[in-house]
Design an enzyme around this catalytic site. Structure first.
Site, PDB file in Angstrom:
ATOM      1  N   CYS A   8       0.809  -1.223   0.000  1.00 49.05           N
ATOM      2  CA  CYS A   8       0.000   0.000   0.000  1.00 49.05           C
ATOM      3  C   CYS A   8       0.842   1.273   0.000  1.00 49.05           C
ATOM      4  O   CYS A   8       0.327   2.351  -0.283  1.00 49.05           O
ATOM      5  CB  CYS A   8      -0.961  -0.003   1.176  1.00 49.05           C
ATOM      6  SG  CYS A   8      -1.993  -1.461   1.229  1.00 49.05           S
TER       7      CYS A   8
ATOM      8  N   HIS B 184      -3.473   7.132   2.819  1.00 47.38           N
ATOM      9  CA  HIS B 184      -3.875   5.791   2.384  1.00 47.38           C
ATOM     10  C   HIS B 184      -5.241   5.489   2.995  1.00 47.38           C
ATOM     11  O   HIS B 184      -5.457   5.673   4.196  1.00 47.38           O
ATOM     12  CB  HIS B 184      -2.827   4.781   2.853  1.00 47.38           C
ATOM     13  CG  HIS B 184      -3.217   3.367   2.598  1.00 47.38           C
ATOM     14  ND1 HIS B 184      -3.806   2.963   1.414  1.00 47.38           N
ATOM     15  CD2 HIS B 184      -3.117   2.248   3.367  1.00 47.38           C
ATOM     16  CE1 HIS B 184      -4.043   1.667   1.479  1.00 47.38           C
ATOM     17  NE2 HIS B 184      -3.643   1.213   2.647  1.00 47.38           N
TER      18      HIS B 184
ATOM     19  N   ASN C 298     -10.180  -0.045   0.557  1.00 47.80           N
ATOM     20  CA  ASN C 298      -8.720   0.040   0.489  1.00 47.80           C
ATOM     21  C   ASN C 298      -8.254  -0.546  -0.848  1.00 47.80           C
ATOM     22  O   ASN C 298      -8.415  -1.746  -1.086  1.00 47.80           O
ATOM     23  CB  ASN C 298      -8.146  -0.752   1.674  1.00 47.80           C
ATOM     24  CG  ASN C 298      -6.635  -0.791   1.706  1.00 47.80           C
ATOM     25  OD1 ASN C 298      -5.972  -0.438   0.733  1.00 47.80           O
ATOM     26  ND2 ASN C 298      -6.082  -1.228   2.822  1.00 47.80           N
TER      27      ASN C 298
HETATM   28  N1  COA Z   1     -17.950  -8.942   9.992  1.00 48.55           N
HETATM   29  C1  COA Z   1     -18.273  -9.349  11.227  1.00 48.55           C
HETATM   30  N2  COA Z   1     -17.376  -9.764  12.120  1.00 48.55           N
HETATM   31  C2  COA Z   1     -16.087  -9.754  11.727  1.00 48.55           C
HETATM   32  C3  COA Z   1     -15.684  -9.343  10.452  1.00 48.55           C
HETATM   33  C4  COA Z   1     -16.682  -8.926   9.558  1.00 48.55           C
HETATM   34  N3  COA Z   1     -16.401  -8.528   8.320  1.00 48.55           N
HETATM   35  N4  COA Z   1     -14.348  -9.431  10.348  1.00 48.55           N
HETATM   36  C5  COA Z   1     -13.896  -9.882  11.525  1.00 48.55           C
HETATM   37  N5  COA Z   1     -14.946 -10.093  12.351  1.00 48.55           N
HETATM   38  C6  COA Z   1     -14.907 -10.589  13.703  1.00 48.55           C
HETATM   39  C7  COA Z   1     -13.655 -11.396  13.968  1.00 48.55           C
HETATM   40  O1  COA Z   1     -13.875 -12.738  13.600  1.00 48.55           O
HETATM   41  C8  COA Z   1     -13.484 -11.226  15.455  1.00 48.55           C
HETATM   42  O2  COA Z   1     -14.360 -12.117  16.102  1.00 48.55           O
HETATM   43  P1  COA Z   1     -13.931 -12.831  17.476  1.00 48.55           P
HETATM   44  O3  COA Z   1     -13.709 -11.704  18.454  1.00 48.55           O
HETATM   45  O4  COA Z   1     -15.120 -13.664  17.796  1.00 48.55           O
HETATM   46  O5  COA Z   1     -12.706 -13.584  17.145  1.00 48.55           O
HETATM   47  C9  COA Z   1     -14.006  -9.830  15.681  1.00 48.55           C
HETATM   48  O6  COA Z   1     -14.842  -9.481  14.587  1.00 48.55           O
HETATM   49  C10 COA Z   1     -12.899  -8.803  15.738  1.00 48.55           C
HETATM   50  O7  COA Z   1     -13.498  -7.683  16.254  1.00 48.55           O
HETATM   51  P2  COA Z   1     -12.647  -6.457  16.703  1.00 48.55           P
HETATM   52  O8  COA Z   1     -11.378  -6.885  17.323  1.00 48.55           O
HETATM   53  O9  COA Z   1     -13.514  -5.549  17.516  1.00 48.55           O
HETATM   54  O10 COA Z   1     -12.337  -5.802  15.320  1.00 48.55           O
HETATM   55  P3  COA Z   1     -11.441  -4.584  15.167  1.00 48.55           P
HETATM   56  O11 COA Z   1     -12.035  -3.425  15.854  1.00 48.55           O
HETATM   57  O12 COA Z   1     -10.010  -4.915  15.452  1.00 48.55           O
HETATM   58  O13 COA Z   1     -11.562  -4.323  13.605  1.00 48.55           O
HETATM   59  C11 COA Z   1     -10.371  -4.522  11.567  1.00 48.55           C
HETATM   60  C12 COA Z   1     -11.048  -5.275  12.706  1.00 48.55           C
HETATM   61  C13 COA Z   1      -9.821  -5.539  10.571  1.00 48.55           C
HETATM   62  C14 COA Z   1     -11.403  -3.653  10.871  1.00 48.55           C
HETATM   63  C15 COA Z   1      -9.248  -3.637  12.168  1.00 48.55           C
HETATM   64  O14 COA Z   1      -8.412  -4.421  12.979  1.00 48.55           O
HETATM   65  C16 COA Z   1      -8.424  -2.976  11.094  1.00 48.55           C
HETATM   66  O15 COA Z   1      -8.880  -2.125  10.374  1.00 48.55           O
HETATM   67  N6  COA Z   1      -7.134  -3.310  10.998  1.00 48.55           N
HETATM   68  C17 COA Z   1      -6.261  -2.736  10.003  1.00 48.55           C
HETATM   69  C18 COA Z   1      -6.557  -3.353   8.677  1.00 48.55           C
HETATM   70  C19 COA Z   1      -5.888  -2.638   7.546  1.00 48.55           C
HETATM   71  O16 COA Z   1      -5.819  -1.442   7.531  1.00 48.55           O
HETATM   72  N7  COA Z   1      -5.413  -3.402   6.583  1.00 48.55           N
HETATM   73  C20 COA Z   1      -4.804  -2.898   5.408  1.00 48.55           C
HETATM   74  C21 COA Z   1      -3.454  -2.379   5.660  1.00 48.55           C
HETATM   75  S1  COA Z   1      -2.747  -1.723   4.239  1.00 48.55           S
END
Ligand code: COA
Length: 328
Positions: free
Chosen positions: A114, A246, A276
């Protein structure tokens, strides 16, 4: 600091709009979960166009908007982690499609995930002598997503953005910062082909994107302020008119905004519509900001990104008057 300036921008995106509700029909998720955790409302997916096709569309728009003679292009860089082929590069495909095969052009791809477009912009600024550099970020992430994995498939989309850059004599300049740090934990990772697959009697597993979302989130909220602070140096954030970040997650951007005391209203955000798009994300946003005439003369802006690798990078842009060829 490099005496260079952007003289035109263009963008392209996937033809099919996929809403959060559409994804709710194929994985266990909801519009409410995706919107509240990421800010994404929809993304576009390319059904027929590969990465180079999106890159070419964005490049043609940039050339048309700038009004330049395309034969002035002497350097083509495409940042992508989803190229059409292992070889040749997307950059060579762009060269051919633009009818520049008989011109003195150097063309190659860059993979810094990215952060790729920002890496490419810096390389172009260093490499460019005479002529014009065409710098593109383009991705079709849809082809490396596991569409049954709700952790990843809700976050990404397909797109491209292109800029034309030339040496400046009017006081416009850009300064850069770029870093990387090898991540052996593979927080954001997509497998390639196996070593010596001909010796194995099994098919390679499909190379899908895997992600440890929380780890990437932690990295993002450290690396984005770090990159911005480095390109600012001793300068205050108050001198910056706009940040084009980004487009990964609205919560990451809200954190950066709070940490740096930079208002959200001055960040250009389109992740709600495109998700993204990895290396395409910053130039796609820049292309839209340019089209909407939000990039003005005598303006200071920062482009900033982070991604797999890990990689992170920023570019501070100062624009003197008279950059908008398409306005003249
Ligand atoms: N829909 C519903 N539930 C989902 C899900 C979705 N699309 N994706 C993940 N979950 C679940 C997971 O399985 C997990 O469940 P569990 O607790 O039972 O294991 C839970 O949601 C995770 O929740 P939480 O920890 O509150 O999520 P989060 O606030 O950390 O958000 C992301 C998850 C991925 C949105 C966040 O971590 C993020 O944006 N990370 C950076 C990602 C990024 O920028 N990537 C690209 C980089 S270039």
């Amino acid at each position: 600091m490099e005496n260079v300036k952007i003289i035109g921008c263009g963008y392209a995106h996937g033809s099919k709009c996929v809403t959060n509700d559409d994804l709710g029909k194929i994985v266990e998720t909801s519009d409410e979960w995706i919107r509240s955790r990421t800010g994404i409302e929809q993304r576009t997916v390319s059904e027929t166009m590969n990465t180079s096709d999106l890159a070419i569309q964005a490049a043609k728009m940039a050339i048309e908007k700038s009004g330049i003679d395309k034969h002035k292009i002497s350097l083509i860089l495409v940042a992508t982690c989803t190229p059409d082929h292992v070889t040749p590069s997307c950059a060579c495909l762009v060269q051919e499609a633009l009818g520049l095969n008989d011109d003195a052009v150097m063309a190659f791809d860059i993979n810094a995930a990215c952060s790729g477009f920002l890496y490419a912009l810096q390389c172009a600024a260093k490499l460019l002598d005479q002529g014009v550099a065409l710098v593109i970020g383009a991705e079709t992430l849809s082809k490396i997503l596991d569409w049954s994995d709700r952790n990843t498939c809700v976050l990404f989309g397909d797109g491209a953005g292109a800029v034309l850059m030339e040496r400046s004599q009017d006081g416009s300049y850009m300064s850069f910062y770029a870093r990387s740090k090898g991540d052996k934990e593979h927080a954001l990772f997509c497998d390639g082909r196996s070593l010596q697959p001909h010796l194995k009697n099994v098919d390679d597993p499909k190379p899908y994107l895997h992600m440890n979302g929380r780890e990437v989130f932690r990295f993002a909220i450290r690396s984005m302020p770090d990159a911005i602070e480095h390109v600012l140096g001793k300068e205050s954030i108050d001198s910056i008119d706009m940040i084009i970040p980004h487009q990964a997650n609205i919560r990451i951007l809200e954190y950066v905004s709070r940490k740096l005391g930079f208002p959200m209203e001055k960040m250009f955000i389109n992740l709600d519509r495109f998700g993204n798009t990895s290396a395409a994300s910053v130039p796609l946003a820049l292309g839209q900001a340019w089209e909407q005439k939000k990039i003005k003369e005598n303006m200071n802006l920062i482009l900033v990104g982070f991604g797999a690798g890990f990689t992170w990078s920023a570019c501070r842009i100062h624009i003197e008057g008279g950059n908008h060829h398409d306005d003249q």
